[in-house]
Every structure is written in C-alpha cells, then in structure tokens.
Enzyme design. Structure first.
Site, short mmCIF file in Angstrom:
data_model
loop_
_atom_site.label_atom_id
_atom_site.label_comp_id
_atom_site.label_asym_id
_atom_site.label_seq_id
_atom_site.Cartn_x
_atom_site.Cartn_y
_atom_site.Cartn_z
NE ARG A 118 -1.30 26.93 15.23
CZ ARG A 118 -0.92 26.19 16.28
NH1 ARG A 118 0.37 26.04 16.54
NH2 ARG A 118 -1.81 25.55 17.02
CB CYS A 173 4.84 23.26 13.55
SG CYS A 173 5.84 21.93 14.25
CD GLN A 226 1.76 24.49 13.27
OE1 GLN A 226 1.87 24.69 14.47
NE2 GLN A 226 2.16 25.38 12.37
CG ASP A 235 7.50 18.88 14.36
OD1 ASP A 235 7.96 19.69 15.18
OD2 ASP A 235 6.58 18.07 14.63
NE ARG A 244 -0.61 21.24 22.25
CZ ARG A 244 0.38 21.90 21.66
NH1 ARG A 244 1.57 22.00 22.24
NH2 ARG A 244 0.22 22.47 20.49
#
Ligand code: CP
Ligand code: NVA
Length: 306
Positions: A291, A263, A132, A223, A102
């Site tokens: 997830r 998300c 996601q 989001d 990430r």
C-alpha cells in the site's frame, strides 16, 4: 515523473493500461530504493470511515517523500456540522496540494473533485478502492514477475474491492473470476466497464460457483462479507456466504503455486480461515506493505514530483 500531474484518481477507470504499468514500475523502483523522489507538498486526509492501512500508508509515504500530512478528521472540522462539500472543497483547494478522501457515496467524492482543482484521490468509497488494487497488482507482480495471463478469483461480497479488482485486472490483462451469492454480485455497470476494458483479451467471469471459480486459479482474494456501513447485516449474511470462505479445501483446488490475498482487516473464521491466513501461500503482509509503495508512486505522479 510527471505523467499524472494534476489529475484525480476517483476510479481505476481514470487510468490507462500504460499509466497503471508506469505507476507499478515507479512503485517497484521506490520500493527497491532504485529511485528517490522528494516533494515538499501537503496532503490532506479526509476520512469519514475508519482506516488503519490507508491512513498510515498514505501518511508515511508522504513523509518519506519529504511532504506533510494534515488529518482532516470530520468530527473536528465543519464538514460534520453540515458545511456543504462544494464550499469545503474550494477552501481546502486553497491550502492543500493533494487530498485523499474516504467516504460512502462515490458521488460525494466526485463533487469534491469537481470543486477542488488539486488532485483528489479515492481512498475508498462504497463503489471502489483503487489504491488498494494498485498495491494488489504490485504484490502480484512481485510474486509472479508478470501480470498478463494470470487468473485471479475473488470470493465473497461483490463490493468496492471487487469492483476495483475487476477494473484493475482488466487493465493489466489478468483474467478475473468473481464468485458471490446471487444477490451480492458486483454492480453490472462496473462489470460492463471492465468488459469493455478487457475487450476480448481478458476473461471476466461472474459466477455463483466458488469451486469452478477457484479451479486452477493463480490468485485467491477475499474481503469481509459486510463492509463498513453494513455492520447490522453482518451476522445474517454468514450462512449465505459460508461456501465462499477461503479455507484449505478450497485453496487445494487452485493452482499449486497460488497465492492468497486479502485487503484487510480480516474476519478469521468468516471469509478466510486462520490456517490459510497464516499459511505459506498467504501474501497478505507483503500486500499491506505494498500500500505504501504504490501510494508513494501515486502521490509523486499526481504531484508531478521528480
Ligand atoms: N485495506 C484497507 O483499506 O485497510 P484500512 O481500512 O485499514 O485502511
Ligand atoms: N470492503 C471493505 C474494505 C475495507 C478496506 C469495506 O468497505 O469496509
């Protein structure tokens, strides 16, 4: 299942429609307990940004497969002291079986993937969040029993999640409408890529009109209005983004059986109201659970486990 053995997942553009559908099928089988896969491998997590869901769901998925996880916290590894990505990647390649990263720039992720032979997974960059969207598609499939022909409306910032939704929806035949303020539209290159994938079979709409975008839609998705790394702009963005908030009024324009996805983490009162988030049409907790199932399928597939 060895379909994706040895491959990277840097963007959903790395996958074909059949590969996405196969991953979703495997995820559903793992979720229901119909299949049980064991693989004694080691996953590294190299996260330069905060994470709850991605970190924990990847870890639990790997443990449930019988594997191990190493948290390569950048603050206590040499990456934070300037060791080049090219060097770190070649070293980690000798220890780990698979690596989830990430980070901020997609280019840094691509450099890791270039120098490490093991599978590298995009666990979120500024330009995409493919893991996601695999979970989101699994949630949509769970709710509607189908993907093709549905319409998803994403409201808010044309960010990493919007980008991966464009690609993921195009791959599986979900019509996608993105409603954002004009200066926060998604990257035109990614829109073009999604349009190429959709190839006249799936509608892709980019608009500034939230009401037209929501009208009759099956899935509303939002989001945060300012992503990680953009926190200093957050309060200035609120008035501009306000018309894109998912609230009961906007939801009433969608199809009667529409579901709401986010998300997470969510900012209640900004991109989504408390009432909608906690309402009967919200599927955000199932989405978060997925997830783990989607990533378990992804890990098993990239590792070639069966
Ligand atoms: N949705 C998501 O990626 O959550 P985290 O930032 O908590 O991992
Ligand atoms: N767009 C958000 C997603 C968080 C999961 C961010 O990048 O911060």
């Amino acid at each position: 299942m060895a379909a994706l053995k040895g491959r990277d997942l840097l963007s959903l553009q790395n996958l074909t429609t059949d590969e996405v559908l196969e991953l979703l099928h495997l995820a559903a089988q793992l979720k229901s307990g119909q299949v049980n896969i064991r693989c004694n491998k080691v996953l590294g997590l190299l996260f330069y940004k905060a994470s709850t869901r991605t970190r924990v769901s990847f870890s639990v998925a790997m443990y449930q497969l019988g594997g191990q996880v190493i948290d390569l916290n950048p603050n206590v590894t040499q990456v934070s002291r300037g060791e080049p990505v090219e060097d770190t990647a070649r070293v980690l390649d000798r220890y780990l079986d698979i690596l989830a990263i990430r980070t901020f720039k997609q280019q840094q992720l691509e450099t890791f993937a270039k120098y490490a032979n093991i599978p590298v997974i995009n666990a979120l960059t500024d330009s995409g969040h493919p893991c996601q969207i695999l979970a989101d598609l699994l949630t949509i499939q769970d709710c509607f029993g189908q993907l093709t022909g549905l319409t998803l409306t994403y409201l808010g910032d044309g960010n990493n999640v919007a980008h991966s939704l464009l690609l993921g929806c195009a791959l599986v035949g979900i019509n996608v409408r993105i409603a954002t303020p004009s200066e926060y539209q998604p990257d035109p290159t990614i829109v073009e890529n999604a349009q190429e994938i959709a190839a006249n079979k799936t509608e892709i709409t980019i608009t500034q009109d939230p009401i037209a975008a929501v009208n009759g839609s099956n899935i509303l998705y939002t989001d945060v209005w300012a992503s990680m790394g953009q926190e200093s702009e957050a309060s200035a963005r609120i008035p501009l983004f306000q018309p894109y908030q998912i609230n009961e009024q906007l939801l009433s324009i969608a199809d009667k059986s529409a579901i709401v996805l986010h998300c997470l983490p969510a900012h209640r009162g900004e991109e989504i109201t408390h009432e909608v988030m906690e309402g009967s049409q919200s599927k955000v907790w199932d989405q978060a659970e997925n997830r783990m199932h989607a990533q378990k399928a992804l890990l098993a597939s990239l590792l070639g486990a069966d």
